[in-house]
Design an enzyme around this catalytic site. Structure first.
Site, PDB file in Angstrom:
ATOM      1  N   SER A 116       3.468   7.372  96.291  1.00  0.00           N
ATOM      2  CA  SER A 116       4.065   7.994  94.921  1.00  0.00           C
ATOM      3  C   SER A 116       3.141   7.422  93.783  1.00  0.00           C
ATOM      4  N   ARG A 167       2.075  27.246 105.904  1.00  0.00           N
ATOM      5  CA  ARG A 167       1.958  27.222 104.325  1.00  0.00           C
ATOM      6  C   ARG A 167       1.297  25.950 104.009  1.00  0.00           C
ATOM      7  N   SER A 168       1.456  24.960 104.709  1.00  0.00           N
ATOM      8  CA  SER A 168       0.644  23.631 104.347  1.00  0.00           C
ATOM      9  C   SER A 168      -0.659  24.013 104.330  1.00  0.00           C
ATOM     10  N   ASP A 196      12.706  12.354  94.523  1.00  0.00           N
ATOM     11  CA  ASP A 196      13.027  11.634  93.299  1.00  0.00           C
ATOM     12  C   ASP A 196      11.895  11.281  92.435  1.00  0.00           C
ATOM     13  N   ASP A 247      24.051  23.500 111.550  1.00  0.00           N
ATOM     14  CA  ASP A 247      25.474  23.060 111.878  1.00  0.00           C
ATOM     15  C   ASP A 247      26.126  24.404 112.246  1.00  0.00           C
ATOM     16  N   HIS A 260      -0.432   3.323  98.760  1.00  0.00           N
ATOM     17  CA  HIS A 260      -0.274   3.774  97.484  1.00  0.00           C
ATOM     18  C   HIS A 260      -0.089   5.306  97.926  1.00  0.00           C
ATOM     19  N   GLU A 305       3.654  15.896  98.257  1.00  0.00           N
ATOM     20  CA  GLU A 305       3.633  16.531  96.980  1.00  0.00           C
ATOM     21  C   GLU A 305       4.541  16.028  95.636  1.00  0.00           C
ATOM     22  N   GLY A 306       4.890  14.807  95.977  1.00  0.00           N
ATOM     23  CA  GLY A 306       5.844  14.020  95.211  1.00  0.00           C
ATOM     24  C   GLY A 306       7.146  14.337  95.740  1.00  0.00           C
ATOM     25  N   GLY A 366      25.887  25.296 116.142  1.00  0.00           N
ATOM     26  CA  GLY A 366      26.396  24.299 117.119  1.00  0.00           C
ATOM     27  C   GLY A 366      25.192  23.682 117.835  1.00  0.00           C
TER      28      GLY A 366
HETATM   29  P1  TGC Z   1       0.736  10.090  84.250  1.00  0.00           P
HETATM   30  O1  TGC Z   1       0.493   9.268  82.981  1.00  0.00           O
HETATM   31  O2  TGC Z   1       2.040  10.858  83.986  1.00  0.00           O
HETATM   32  O3  TGC Z   1      -0.441  11.172  84.049  1.00  0.00           O
HETATM   33  C1  TGC Z   1      -1.883  10.651  84.119  1.00  0.00           C
HETATM   34  C2  TGC Z   1      -2.652  11.762  83.607  1.00  0.00           C
HETATM   35  O4  TGC Z   1      -2.426  12.921  84.454  1.00  0.00           O
HETATM   36  C3  TGC Z   1      -2.010  14.049  83.467  1.00  0.00           C
HETATM   37  N1  TGC Z   1      -0.848  14.824  84.312  1.00  0.00           N
HETATM   38  C4  TGC Z   1      -1.089  16.039  85.077  1.00  0.00           C
HETATM   39  N2  TGC Z   1      -2.046  16.751  84.676  1.00  0.00           N
HETATM   40  C5  TGC Z   1      -2.141  18.215  85.273  1.00  0.00           C
HETATM   41  N3  TGC Z   1      -0.992  18.311  86.317  1.00  0.00           N
HETATM   42  C6  TGC Z   1       0.177  17.414  86.370  1.00  0.00           C
HETATM   43  N4  TGC Z   1       0.920  17.948  87.297  1.00  0.00           N
HETATM   44  C7  TGC Z   1       0.181  16.198  85.708  1.00  0.00           C
HETATM   45  N5  TGC Z   1       0.893  15.263  85.643  1.00  0.00           N
HETATM   46  C8  TGC Z   1       0.336  14.299  84.822  1.00  0.00           C
HETATM   47  C9  TGC Z   1      -1.228  13.300  82.574  1.00  0.00           C
HETATM   48  O5  TGC Z   1      -1.207  14.376  81.290  1.00  0.00           O
HETATM   49  C10 TGC Z   1      -2.235  12.217  82.317  1.00  0.00           C
HETATM   50  O6  TGC Z   1      -3.292  12.764  81.777  1.00  0.00           O
HETATM   51  P2  TGC Z   1      -4.343  11.995  80.474  1.00  0.00           P
HETATM   52  O7  TGC Z   1      -5.301  12.901  80.248  1.00  0.00           O
HETATM   53  O8  TGC Z   1      -3.338  11.861  79.433  1.00  0.00           O
HETATM   54  O9  TGC Z   1      -4.666  10.869  81.242  1.00  0.00           O
HETATM   55  O10 TGC Z   1       0.536   9.036  85.202  1.00  0.00           O
HETATM   56  P3  TGC Z   1       1.498   8.302  85.909  1.00  0.00           P
HETATM   57  O11 TGC Z   1       0.815   7.117  86.482  1.00  0.00           O
HETATM   58  O12 TGC Z   1       2.659   7.634  85.027  1.00  0.00           O
HETATM   59  O13 TGC Z   1       2.656   9.234  86.908  1.00  0.00           O
HETATM   60  C11 TGC Z   1       2.593   9.375  87.808  1.00  0.00           C
HETATM   61  C12 TGC Z   1       3.378  10.285  88.590  1.00  0.00           C
HETATM   62  C13 TGC Z   1       4.379   9.332  89.351  1.00  0.00           C
HETATM   63  C14 TGC Z   1       3.988  11.561  87.906  1.00  0.00           C
HETATM   64  C15 TGC Z   1       2.351  10.987  89.703  1.00  0.00           C
HETATM   65  O14 TGC Z   1       1.317  10.000  90.095  1.00  0.00           O
HETATM   66  C16 TGC Z   1       2.808  11.698  90.843  1.00  0.00           C
HETATM   67  O15 TGC Z   1       3.212  12.835  90.522  1.00  0.00           O
HETATM   68  N6  TGC Z   1       3.191  10.894  92.022  1.00  0.00           N
HETATM   69  C17 TGC Z   1       3.383  11.849  93.382  1.00  0.00           C
HETATM   70  C18 TGC Z   1       2.262  11.737  93.967  1.00  0.00           C
HETATM   71  C19 TGC Z   1       2.071  12.904  94.805  1.00  0.00           C
HETATM   72  O16 TGC Z   1       2.572  13.899  94.645  1.00  0.00           O
HETATM   73  N7  TGC Z   1       1.077  12.801  95.747  1.00  0.00           N
HETATM   74  C20 TGC Z   1       0.682  13.911  96.333  1.00  0.00           C
HETATM   75  C21 TGC Z   1      -0.544  13.842  97.400  1.00  0.00           C
HETATM   76  S1  TGC Z   1      -1.278  15.267  98.034  1.00  0.00           S
HETATM   77  C22 TGC Z   1       0.041  15.959  99.016  1.00  0.00           C
HETATM   78  O17 TGC Z   1       1.003  15.481  99.363  1.00  0.00           O
HETATM   79  C23 TGC Z   1      -0.342  17.172  99.944  1.00  0.00           C
HETATM   80  S2  TGC Z   1       0.451  17.710 101.021  1.00  0.00           S
HETATM   81  C24 TGC Z   1      -0.163  18.886 101.650  1.00  0.00           C
HETATM   82  C25 TGC Z   1       0.421  19.922 102.222  1.00  0.00           C
HETATM   83  O18 TGC Z   1       0.990  20.878 101.761  1.00  0.00           O
HETATM   84  O19 TGC Z   1       0.264  19.837 103.375  1.00  0.00           O
HETATM   85  P1  FAD Z   2       6.474   5.969  98.889  1.00  0.00           P
HETATM   86  O1  FAD Z   2       5.618   6.164  97.719  1.00  0.00           O
HETATM   87  O2  FAD Z   2       6.266   4.592  99.589  1.00  0.00           O
HETATM   88  O3  FAD Z   2       7.787   6.204  98.559  1.00  0.00           O
HETATM   89  C1  FAD Z   2       8.907   5.823  99.544  1.00  0.00           C
HETATM   90  C2  FAD Z   2      10.349   5.807  98.737  1.00  0.00           C
HETATM   91  O4  FAD Z   2      10.254   5.342  97.685  1.00  0.00           O
HETATM   92  C3  FAD Z   2      10.567   7.397  98.546  1.00  0.00           C
HETATM   93  O5  FAD Z   2      11.917   7.682  98.730  1.00  0.00           O
HETATM   94  C4  FAD Z   2      10.245   7.524  97.031  1.00  0.00           C
HETATM   95  O6  FAD Z   2      11.123   8.682  96.234  1.00  0.00           O
HETATM   96  C5  FAD Z   2      10.734   6.117  96.496  1.00  0.00           C
HETATM   97  N1  FAD Z   2      10.006   5.636  95.231  1.00  0.00           N
HETATM   98  C6  FAD Z   2       8.719   5.510  94.989  1.00  0.00           C
HETATM   99  N2  FAD Z   2       8.481   4.898  93.675  1.00  0.00           N
HETATM  100  C7  FAD Z   2       9.778   5.067  93.137  1.00  0.00           C
HETATM  101  C8  FAD Z   2       9.862   5.059  91.911  1.00  0.00           C
HETATM  102  N3  FAD Z   2       9.300   4.578  90.664  1.00  0.00           N
HETATM  103  N4  FAD Z   2      11.151   5.096  91.317  1.00  0.00           N
HETATM  104  C9  FAD Z   2      12.361   5.559  92.595  1.00  0.00           C
HETATM  105  N5  FAD Z   2      11.991   5.594  93.657  1.00  0.00           N
HETATM  106  C10 FAD Z   2      10.832   5.465  93.934  1.00  0.00           C
HETATM  107  N6  FAD Z   2      -1.235  13.218 100.924  1.00  0.00           N
HETATM  108  C11 FAD Z   2      -2.479  13.575 100.611  1.00  0.00           C
HETATM  109  O7  FAD Z   2      -2.945  12.861  99.635  1.00  0.00           O
HETATM  110  N7  FAD Z   2      -2.988  14.724 100.992  1.00  0.00           N
HETATM  111  C12 FAD Z   2      -2.349  15.219 101.811  1.00  0.00           C
HETATM  112  O8  FAD Z   2      -2.867  16.551 102.488  1.00  0.00           O
HETATM  113  C13 FAD Z   2      -1.096  14.924 102.512  1.00  0.00           C
HETATM  114  N8  FAD Z   2      -0.390  15.472 103.564  1.00  0.00           N
HETATM  115  C14 FAD Z   2       0.613  15.106 103.885  1.00  0.00           C
HETATM  116  C15 FAD Z   2       1.138  15.737 105.137  1.00  0.00           C
HETATM  117  C16 FAD Z   2       2.337  15.007 105.811  1.00  0.00           C
HETATM  118  C17 FAD Z   2       3.136  15.552 107.009  1.00  0.00           C
HETATM  119  C18 FAD Z   2       3.096  14.025 105.151  1.00  0.00           C
HETATM  120  C19 FAD Z   2       4.377  13.548 105.415  1.00  0.00           C
HETATM  121  C20 FAD Z   2       2.585  13.459 103.822  1.00  0.00           C
HETATM  122  C21 FAD Z   2       1.259  14.060 103.457  1.00  0.00           C
HETATM  123  N9  FAD Z   2       0.626  13.386 102.127  1.00  0.00           N
HETATM  124  C22 FAD Z   2      -0.476  13.959 101.946  1.00  0.00           C
HETATM  125  C23 FAD Z   2       1.459  12.165 101.653  1.00  0.00           C
HETATM  126  C24 FAD Z   2       2.357  12.487 100.708  1.00  0.00           C
HETATM  127  O9  FAD Z   2       1.950  12.986  99.560  1.00  0.00           O
HETATM  128  C25 FAD Z   2       3.434  11.150 100.352  1.00  0.00           C
HETATM  129  O10 FAD Z   2       3.686  10.829 101.615  1.00  0.00           O
HETATM  130  C26 FAD Z   2       4.228  11.122  99.293  1.00  0.00           C
HETATM  131  O11 FAD Z   2       3.418  11.135  98.166  1.00  0.00           O
HETATM  132  C27 FAD Z   2       4.920   9.701  99.431  1.00  0.00           C
HETATM  133  O12 FAD Z   2       4.273   8.725  99.408  1.00  0.00           O
HETATM  134  P2  FAD Z   2       4.752   7.527 100.540  1.00  0.00           P
HETATM  135  O13 FAD Z   2       4.923   8.109 101.891  1.00  0.00           O
HETATM  136  O14 FAD Z   2       3.616   6.437 100.357  1.00  0.00           O
HETATM  137  O15 FAD Z   2       6.271   7.086  99.941  1.00  0.00           O
END
Ligand code: TGC
Ligand code: FAD
Length: 390
Positions: free
Chosen positions: A142, A94-95, A372, A341, A140, A368-369, A344
């Site tokens: 989260s 799915r990823s 928490d 679980d 960087h 993907e976030g 077993g």
């Molecule tokens: P914040 O002020 O909340 O937002 C900044 C600007 O972005 C807009 N926005 C969004 N727009 C579209 N969709 C969303 N979900 C949006 N969330 C926010 C927001 O309106 C604002 O726009 P503007 O025009 O006013 O500037 O920013 P923040 O810095 O306070 O917050 C950030 C936070 C923590 C919510 C955000 O950075 C976050 O979601 N962190 C988690 C990071 C994350 O999910 N990383 C994923 C990396 S990719 C990955 O994991 C791929 S896995 C792939 C696989 O399936 O294998």
């Molecule tokens: P951190 O941000 O360091 O967080 C560590 C812990 O602290 C977590 O429990 C978190 O919830 C907690 N924490 C952080 N901030 C706060 C807060 N403000 N308050 C309370 N708790 C907090 N990223 C991509 O860009 N592209 C990809 O294709 C991609 N694929 C991935 C595939 C795999 C197998 C994995 C494991 C990760 C992948 N990621 C990808 C990265 C993924 O999105 C990050 O791992 C994720 O966003 C969390 O970041 P981090 O691992 O640095 O944890």
């Protein structure tokens, strides 16, 4: 009394259109015939079955909701059902589809120039080309808004420098969608092609989760990107976050698929496994676990379906997507642990799919976030107060 079979306790089947059911069944059959026979060997080897990528393209799963450019133009519920069936196979499968669709094709479609769309979307749709998405960095995760990767304008190019970590399909990608800060500190998106001088990848080994998936580091050392490779129609963090909304939506459905696989397996096992002279399914404590799983799966199915209908109406909010991602992944992880679980000792070997799903879901809970972070996104939405500690 008629006995209940399957993982559709509330007749959700009837809420789907014929087309949605047909698409789901086609993907389910394909996963059973082509993917499940090879997943264990890939999980053991820590490899992804790359030969199946063009076949996923033939099935029409890549960019399935996009219109034009060789994409299927399906509704979001059909896309969700596809994700459910792929993750019923493995979260890594799915990823691969989530990244290609939500994180690579979506930004090109939504933010790209016409030339970028024509160059990449048809090839990504068939699986002839593979993409990856670089947002997370070593320091960087989260908080991607604090990223260090830079794209400095120099004449007719941007010069990219920095590192992206944990990138799904990084080393097999023909194109990376990379997010970097420009000279004015605003985030921009760049299409970085494989082979560009200064761009290299390194796979991450030693994973106990998502073993049947490629995870890489991307390194950019003064890597010159033509101006034409910048995504022209978006600036700021909302660019990558908009892509995450697409992928998180798919995960909300996918997690249900993984949970269904674990529940199915545990139920059959419990009906066959005899202890104290009776099937363990006859014991109240085992039944309690099975009932909990099915109840939670049913709630998660309804959450995903209604979210899909909202998306199809164009009214789904990012915070609603956060709730479904957060809830459904936690539910799937708890279900997988409970299924393990019930089984077993047998639950720890890869002859059964449960331990593989359980380990994968640890990643799904984080990427993907994290769980928490989604809690904080919803908390901010309902209170108007920021709990991120900003
Ligand atoms: P914040 O002020 O909340 O937002 C900044 C600007 O972005 C807009 N926005 C969004 N727009 C579209 N969709 C969303 N979900 C949006 N969330 C926010 C927001 O309106 C604002 O726009 P503007 O025009 O006013 O500037 O920013 P923040 O810095 O306070 O917050 C950030 C936070 C923590 C919510 C955000 O950075 C976050 O979601 N962190 C988690 C990071 C994350 O999910 N990383 C994923 C990396 S990719 C990955 O994991 C791929 S896995 C792939 C696989 O399936 O294998
Ligand atoms: P951190 O941000 O360091 O967080 C560590 C812990 O602290 C977590 O429990 C978190 O919830 C907690 N924490 C952080 N901030 C706060 C807060 N403000 N308050 C309370 N708790 C907090 N990223 C991509 O860009 N592209 C990809 O294709 C991609 N694929 C991935 C595939 C795999 C197998 C994995 C494991 C990760 C992948 N990621 C990808 C990265 C993924 O999105 C990050 O791992 C994720 O966003 C969390 O970041 P981090 O691992 O640095 O944890």
């Amino acid at each position: 009394m008629e006995k209940f079979h399957g993982v559709d306790y509330y007749g959700i089947e009837e809420l789907l259109s014929d087309e949605e059911r047909m698409i789901r069944d086609a993907v389910r059959d394909w996963v059973e015939a082509e993917f499940l026979p090879v997943v264990t060997e890939h999980h053991r080897a820590g490899t992804f079955p790359v030969h199946l990528i063009p076949k996923l393209g033939e099935l029409g799963v890549f960019g399935a909701t996009l219109k034009g450019y060789g994409c299927a133009g399906l509704n979001h519920v059909a896309y969700g059902l596809i994700m459910q069936e792929l993750e019923r196979g493995d979260s890594g499968l799915r990823s691969a589809a989530s990244v290609q669709s939500g994180l690579v094709m979506h930004p090109i479609h939504a933010y790209g120039s016409e030339a970028q769309k024509e160059a990449w979307l048809p090839l990504l749709a068939t699986g002839a080309k593979v993409g990856c998405f670089g947002l997370t960095e070593p320091d960087h995760g989260s908080d991607p808004g604090s990223m260090k990767t830079r794209a400095r304008r120099q004449g007719d190019a941007f010069v990219l420098s920095g590192t992206k970590l944990w990138i799904t399909n990084g080393s097999i990608a023909d194109v990376a969608v990379v997010w970097a800060k420009e000279d004015d500190g605003e985030i921009g998106g760049f299409l970085v092609e494989r082979g560009t001088p200064g761009f290299s990848t390194l796979d991450i080994h030693g994973k106990f989760s998502m073993r049947a998936s490629i995870t890489s580091e991307l390194s950019f050392q003064d890597c010159r990107i033509p101006l034409a490779n910048k995504l022209p129609s978006v600036r700021g963090l909302r660019g990558p976050l908009g892509c995450l909304s697409q992928a998180r939506y798919g995960i909300a459905w996918g997690a249900v698929g993984a949970a269904m696989a674990c529940y199915d397996w545990a139920l059959q096992y419990a009906q066959q496994r005899v202890q104290f002279g009776k099937p363990i399914a006859s014991f109240q404590l085992v039944q309690q676990k099975l009932v909990w799983m099915l109840t939670e799966i049913t709630k998660a199915q309804l959450l995903a379906l209604q979210l899909g209908r909202l998306k199809d109406q164009g009214t789904a909010r990012a915070q609603q997507i956060s709730m479904a991602k957060m809830n459904n992944v936690q539910m799937a992880l708890d279900t997988a642990r409970m299924a393990r679980d019930i089984m077993g000792a047998a639950g720890i070997v890869d002859e059964h799919p449960v331990i593989r799903h359980m380990l994968n879901l640890e990643t799904v809970n984080t990427y993907e976030g994290t769980h928490d972070i989604h809690t904080l996104i919803i908390g901010r939405d309902i209170t108007g107060l920021d709990g991120f500690g900003l």
